[in-house]
Design an enzyme around this catalytic site. Structure first.
Site, PDB file in Angstrom:
ATOM      1  N   TYR A 144     -19.599 -40.016  33.510  1.00 42.09           N
ATOM      2  CA  TYR A 144     -20.635 -39.295  32.776  1.00 42.09           C
ATOM      3  C   TYR A 144     -21.952 -39.634  32.488  1.00 42.09           C
ATOM      4  O   TYR A 144     -22.949 -38.705  32.638  1.00 42.09           O
ATOM      5  CB  TYR A 144     -20.271 -39.576  31.204  1.00 42.09           C
ATOM      6  CG  TYR A 144     -21.021 -38.648  30.368  1.00 42.09           C
ATOM      7  CD1 TYR A 144     -21.279 -37.268  30.235  1.00 42.09           C
ATOM      8  CD2 TYR A 144     -21.747 -39.424  29.177  1.00 42.09           C
ATOM      9  CE1 TYR A 144     -22.183 -36.686  29.296  1.00 42.09           C
ATOM     10  CE2 TYR A 144     -22.535 -38.849  28.338  1.00 42.09           C
ATOM     11  CZ  TYR A 144     -22.718 -37.571  28.277  1.00 42.09           C
ATOM     12  OH  TYR A 144     -23.565 -36.917  27.373  1.00 42.09           O
ATOM     13  N   ARG A 151     -27.860 -34.240  36.214  1.00 37.23           N
ATOM     14  CA  ARG A 151     -28.673 -33.272  35.427  1.00 37.23           C
ATOM     15  C   ARG A 151     -30.073 -33.263  34.946  1.00 37.23           C
ATOM     16  O   ARG A 151     -30.608 -32.466  35.225  1.00 37.23           O
ATOM     17  CB  ARG A 151     -27.433 -33.360  34.030  1.00 37.23           C
ATOM     18  CG  ARG A 151     -28.095 -32.057  33.005  1.00 37.23           C
ATOM     19  CD  ARG A 151     -27.184 -32.234  31.687  1.00 37.23           C
ATOM     20  NE  ARG A 151     -26.693 -33.239  31.036  1.00 37.23           N
ATOM     21  CZ  ARG A 151     -26.134 -33.327  30.043  1.00 37.23           C
ATOM     22  NH1 ARG A 151     -25.442 -32.058  29.435  1.00 37.23           N
ATOM     23  NH2 ARG A 151     -25.815 -34.449  29.361  1.00 37.23           N
ATOM     24  N   TYR A 204     -31.915 -41.240  23.459  1.00 42.25           N
ATOM     25  CA  TYR A 204     -30.810 -42.194  23.577  1.00 42.25           C
ATOM     26  C   TYR A 204     -31.283 -43.418  24.037  1.00 42.25           C
ATOM     27  O   TYR A 204     -31.901 -43.041  25.327  1.00 42.25           O
ATOM     28  CB  TYR A 204     -29.332 -41.787  24.134  1.00 42.25           C
ATOM     29  CG  TYR A 204     -28.489 -41.070  23.150  1.00 42.25           C
ATOM     30  CD1 TYR A 204     -28.774 -40.885  21.462  1.00 42.25           C
ATOM     31  CD2 TYR A 204     -27.467 -40.576  23.654  1.00 42.25           C
ATOM     32  CE1 TYR A 204     -27.694 -40.325  20.888  1.00 42.25           C
ATOM     33  CE2 TYR A 204     -26.621 -39.561  22.753  1.00 42.25           C
ATOM     34  CZ  TYR A 204     -26.652 -39.600  21.409  1.00 42.25           C
ATOM     35  OH  TYR A 204     -25.804 -39.153  20.717  1.00 42.25           O
ATOM     36  N   ARG A 217     -29.175 -30.593  19.696  1.00 41.87           N
ATOM     37  CA  ARG A 217     -27.907 -30.642  18.631  1.00 41.87           C
ATOM     38  C   ARG A 217     -27.399 -29.127  18.436  1.00 41.87           C
ATOM     39  O   ARG A 217     -26.241 -28.951  18.210  1.00 41.87           O
ATOM     40  CB  ARG A 217     -28.305 -31.254  17.130  1.00 41.87           C
ATOM     41  CG  ARG A 217     -28.473 -32.786  17.419  1.00 41.87           C
ATOM     42  CD  ARG A 217     -27.557 -33.611  18.060  1.00 41.87           C
ATOM     43  NE  ARG A 217     -27.545 -35.041  18.431  1.00 41.87           N
ATOM     44  CZ  ARG A 217     -26.987 -35.757  18.901  1.00 41.87           C
ATOM     45  NH1 ARG A 217     -25.894 -35.443  19.373  1.00 41.87           N
ATOM     46  NH2 ARG A 217     -27.454 -37.143  19.065  1.00 41.87           N
ATOM     47  N   GLU A 328     -14.401 -34.656  18.729  1.00 42.28           N
ATOM     48  CA  GLU A 328     -15.746 -33.885  18.916  1.00 42.28           C
ATOM     49  C   GLU A 328     -15.482 -32.522  18.506  1.00 42.28           C
ATOM     50  O   GLU A 328     -14.478 -31.826  18.925  1.00 42.28           O
ATOM     51  CB  GLU A 328     -16.310 -34.107  20.543  1.00 42.28           C
ATOM     52  CG  GLU A 328     -17.649 -33.381  20.601  1.00 42.28           C
ATOM     53  CD  GLU A 328     -18.325 -33.668  21.929  1.00 42.28           C
ATOM     54  OE1 GLU A 328     -18.464 -35.029  22.056  1.00 42.28           O
ATOM     55  OE2 GLU A 328     -18.698 -32.888  22.686  1.00 42.28           O
TER      56      GLU A 328
HETATM   57  C1  3EB Z   1     -23.253 -36.986  21.588  1.00 40.93           C
HETATM   58  O1  3EB Z   1     -23.585 -36.688  20.180  1.00 40.93           O
HETATM   59  C2  3EB Z   1     -21.882 -36.842  21.907  1.00 40.93           C
HETATM   60  O2  3EB Z   1     -23.967 -34.574  27.597  1.00 40.93           O
HETATM   61  O3  3EB Z   1     -24.293 -32.311  27.060  1.00 40.93           O
HETATM   62  C3  3EB Z   1     -22.433 -34.035  22.951  1.00 40.93           C
HETATM   63  C4  3EB Z   1     -22.822 -32.715  23.285  1.00 40.93           C
HETATM   64  C5  3EB Z   1     -22.226 -35.151  23.681  1.00 40.93           C
HETATM   65  C6  3EB Z   1     -23.254 -32.548  24.501  1.00 40.93           C
HETATM   66  C7  3EB Z   1     -23.814 -33.402  26.765  1.00 40.93           C
HETATM   67  C8  3EB Z   1     -22.865 -34.831  25.093  1.00 40.93           C
HETATM   68  C9  3EB Z   1     -23.363 -33.772  25.456  1.00 40.93           C
HETATM   69  O4  3EB Z   1     -23.951 -37.867  22.146  1.00 40.93           O
HETATM   70  C10 3EB Z   1     -21.624 -36.448  23.296  1.00 40.93           C
END
Ligand code: 3EB
Length: 341
Positions: A144, A151, A204, A217, A328
């Site tokens: 990932y 990406r 992050y 989000r 999720e």
């Molecule tokens: C998170 O909140 C959970 O890599 O496109 C959620 C939605 C998550 C999209 C992405 C990853 C992705 O980090 C993981």
């Protein structure tokens, strides 16, 4: 090839319905733009499957996107797209041939951005990513995390925002096969929404990987005809940037609901639509099938068995992009309204 821009705008719509009725609808005059079938897809060119086992759903479900009366189909590299000139739905299925997920993601997204140019639909509204063996080591880095590196590089190379304004997305483990990406794009930029309880994913810290994930989000997208879509990205039991309630699927589900509520509230502050949690159409991804009944019970107690949320929910088994996440939830809703000026 670039598709010419029609004179009148078309309105986008989305419907979640049993696969059978979706196919029936496809036979009518208005051609489908694209559809995502949860579980098995029917063998029609406009439908693709989300390759994850269905744990519960009231019937085999599909999300069908419709737009204008004339749809053209074409290809841009690995992308197969359909467009009515205003909206585009694209599908990428890239087999893995040992090159690694970083370069596979970069290739897939490079072609995706080419497809946006070729269809004349430059704005990404929503992306669905499915990666086989998402949590496995890819040779020094989790797969990932490799995906995130490739990406982000493709976004930057194409001149697309990798921080504020990133598209709504989800990224899950796939049962098998290669890298699968599906996307919806349009001619108007959506409004990106963040969650005040969470650090933006694109911010992050590097402890979660050398490059952050590229998504917002949620997105608010004007669909035409006075309708507004709230497209909520994969949402999990994360507060700040940390996973909370490791090992406890029920508590993770409650935290995820708090995050969904926060995203809905943040969206409602920016628009007149008045979105309601209970009216969301969710897809619930559960890592361990044995947790699914408890996850469903938590959602039912919170929102009611008769709520649209539970009536239309699709529960799928999938690995999630952090080892310690057990559940999720992603969702969409459509309501009358507009983004506030
Ligand atoms: C998170 O909140 C959970 O890599 O496109 C959620 C939605 C998550 C999209 C992405 C990853 C992705 O980090 C993981």
């Amino acid at each position: 090839m670039r598709i010419g821009t029609p004179v009148t705008a078309s309105a986008l719509s989305v419907g979640r319905a049993p696969l059978e009725s979706t196919l029936h609808t496809g036979a009518q005059a208005q051609p489908p733009l694209g559809a995502l079938a949860y579980g098995q897809a029917a063998n029609v060119p406009w439908m693709s499957s989300v390759n994850a086992p269905v744990l519960f759903a009231h019937a085999p479900q599909a999300d069908l996107w419709r737009a204008g009366a004339r749809v053209d189909a074409g290809r841009s590299g690995a992308v197969r797209w359909r467009t009515d000139g205003h909206w585009a739905f694209g599908i990428i299925d890239l087999p893995e041939d040992g090159e690694g997920l970083e370069s596979l993601a970069e290739t897939g997204y490079r072609d995706l951005f080419q497809a946006l140019q070729d269809t004349g639909c430059p704005h990404l509204l929503r992306i669905w990513n499915y990666l086989p063996r998402i949590n496995e080591d890819g040779g020094g880095l989790e797969r990932y995390r490799q995906f995130n590196v490739g990406r982000q590089r493709a976004f930057i190379d194409a001149g697309h925002a990798v921080y504020e304004g990133s598209p709504a997305a989800c990224a899950l483990g796939a049962q098998e096969g290669g890298l699968s990406i599906r996307f919806l794009a349009g001619q108007l930029a959506p409004l990106a929404i963040e969650n005040p309880r969470q650090v933006s994913a694109y911010r992050y810290p590097s402890s979660y990987g050398p490059r952050p994930p590229t998504f917002s989000r949620a997105a608010l997208a004007d669909m035409g005809d006075g309708q507004l879509a709230l497209l909520i990205s994969g949402t999990a039991s994360i507060v700040g940037h940390a996973t909370v309630h490791p090992g406890d699927a029920a508590e993770q589900t409650r935290e995820t609901l708090r995050n969904l509520a926060a995203v809905v509230e943040a969206a409602n502050q920016r628009c007149t639509a008045g979105f309601d949690m209970a009216e969301l159409h969710p897809v619930v991804y559960v890592r361990h099938p044995g947790d699914a009944p408890r996850v469903r019970d938590v959602l039912t107690s919170a929102l009611g068995a008769d709520a649209t949320f539970l009536q239309h929910a699709v529960f799928l088994q999938a690995d999630i992009c952090r080892q310690d996440l057990l559940v999720e939830i992603e969702a969409h809703a459509v309501a009358r309204g507009a983004v506030k000026a």
